[in-house]
Design an enzyme around this catalytic site. Sequence first.
Site, PDB file in Angstrom:
ATOM      1  N   HIS A 168     -11.166   5.049  44.804  1.00  0.00           N
ATOM      2  CA  HIS A 168     -10.567   6.377  44.629  1.00  0.00           C
ATOM      3  C   HIS A 168      -9.839   6.523  43.292  1.00  0.00           C
ATOM      4  O   HIS A 168      -9.530   7.637  42.863  1.00  0.00           O
ATOM      5  CB  HIS A 168      -9.608   6.660  45.782  1.00  0.00           C
ATOM      6  CG  HIS A 168      -9.434   8.118  46.097  1.00  0.00           C
ATOM      7  ND1 HIS A 168      -9.619   9.123  45.168  1.00  0.00           N
ATOM      8  CD2 HIS A 168      -9.082   8.747  47.251  1.00  0.00           C
ATOM      9  CE1 HIS A 168      -9.385  10.293  45.741  1.00  0.00           C
ATOM     10  NE2 HIS A 168      -9.069  10.090  46.997  1.00  0.00           N
ATOM     11  N   ASP A 382     -31.697  14.200  49.898  1.00  0.00           N
ATOM     12  CA  ASP A 382     -32.975  13.718  50.439  1.00  0.00           C
ATOM     13  C   ASP A 382     -33.449  12.572  49.545  1.00  0.00           C
ATOM     14  O   ASP A 382     -33.746  12.770  48.367  1.00  0.00           O
ATOM     15  CB  ASP A 382     -33.989  14.863  50.439  1.00  0.00           C
ATOM     16  CG  ASP A 382     -35.341  14.475  51.007  1.00  0.00           C
ATOM     17  OD1 ASP A 382     -35.573  13.266  51.238  1.00  0.00           O
ATOM     18  OD2 ASP A 382     -36.178  15.373  51.199  1.00  0.00           O
TER      19      ASP A 382
END
Length: 440
Positions: A168, A382
């Site tokens: 992070h 995808d």
Amino acid sequence: MEGVRCISSALVQAATLKAENQRVELTPWDLHFLLVNPIQKGLLFPKPKPSKENETDENTFINHLKTSLSHTLHYFPPLAGRLATTEHDDDTISFFIDCNNVGALFIHAEADGVTISDIVKLVYVSSVVSSFFPLNGTQNREGIFKPLLGVQVTELVDGVFVGVNINHSVGEGASFWHLFNSWSEICRGNSFRLSKPPIFQRSFLDNINYPIRIPQSSVKQSHEELILPPLKERVFHFSKQSIARLKAKANVEAGTNISSIQALLSHFWQSTFRNKKLDPNEEMSYYMLIGARPRLHKLPEEYFGNAVKSGSITLKAKALQEQSIGNIAREMNRMIATQTEEEFTKNMESWIANPKPIAITKVVSNIMSTGSSPRFNIYGNDFGWGRPIAVRCASTSIIDVKINLFCGAEEGSIDIQACLSVETLEAMANDQEFMNMVTI
């Protein structure tokens, strides 16, 4: 359900290394997250069908994922590197990213006996989901010796879960999904070219002298172990129609323009604390991350790194329970309106003058914290064998009310993965006013 076993583990390096990006400085936004956990989110897919020419090679898609990740890291060299530090004579320390191409972690695992239904059909998020992610239990400052990017591809009986862990202190939600979107784009395409390359330059942020020095005492390891309450997680699905009804109701009550997200979050905040046993005079706070990219005119959309600051509103428990969601949303709307470019600049200057990374030192139950955003492109990921079925994040929160917002699989819908006490979740499930808006 059975456990998860590791089949293989490797470090994946960038296919080629960009020499000009050997060092990336960390901004105040990045340093702010040194002492908390990485971002861990993942996508559930149907199982790939083997191509005719590779019917006997069950690992073909694993090898393709590794290769495409390597080519993706060419565009994201910091994620193949490590954090590095310089200690200074005045008892301060500075951090930066060394783009040394040591590599990102890639784990191939298998979850024996676990099916897609075990992930999406149970009322509560299964505890097995957390084992679909690499580098569990780490803090961002450990990026000095641990990978800044970890990927775990876990094969289920009838599906595949792709779990990603990003430090992070290197990036936030927008950067996380930028990497995910880029990897899936390269994986499913016939070219290693990227349609939206990331930008790592820090020159867009004015008047910052790098590296930023912070007191060494502020990043020292704490040896106190927090006793975690019994928390569970559940995903609540809100349809486009339910959100539209909440928005219409909030706009009438507020007398001003309330967004769909503000209306939904106000409804969720009120419903959550209505179902907790609270002192009417106890203060309830709502924290959310406000994005800088649309507010700082010099900051490009493709900027990779943290570009957020926290904003909050506070109400007494009695007021939160008795006010209309429109009035609550109006308070939220006003707070967000104050998050201007000038406010972001002041916040950054203030942090540099008194640098202090955020640290969670105690378990809290009067705060609601929101992560992620339904604006991120999730279901466009995808990899070449179909759209995702669902999104899940790892269970790493110690905040009694931590929620993550995701766009739903159906256009205009929103999923909220909420981490709450078991008692609160059970009470919410029996709260007809709340559940009337939820699609089961």
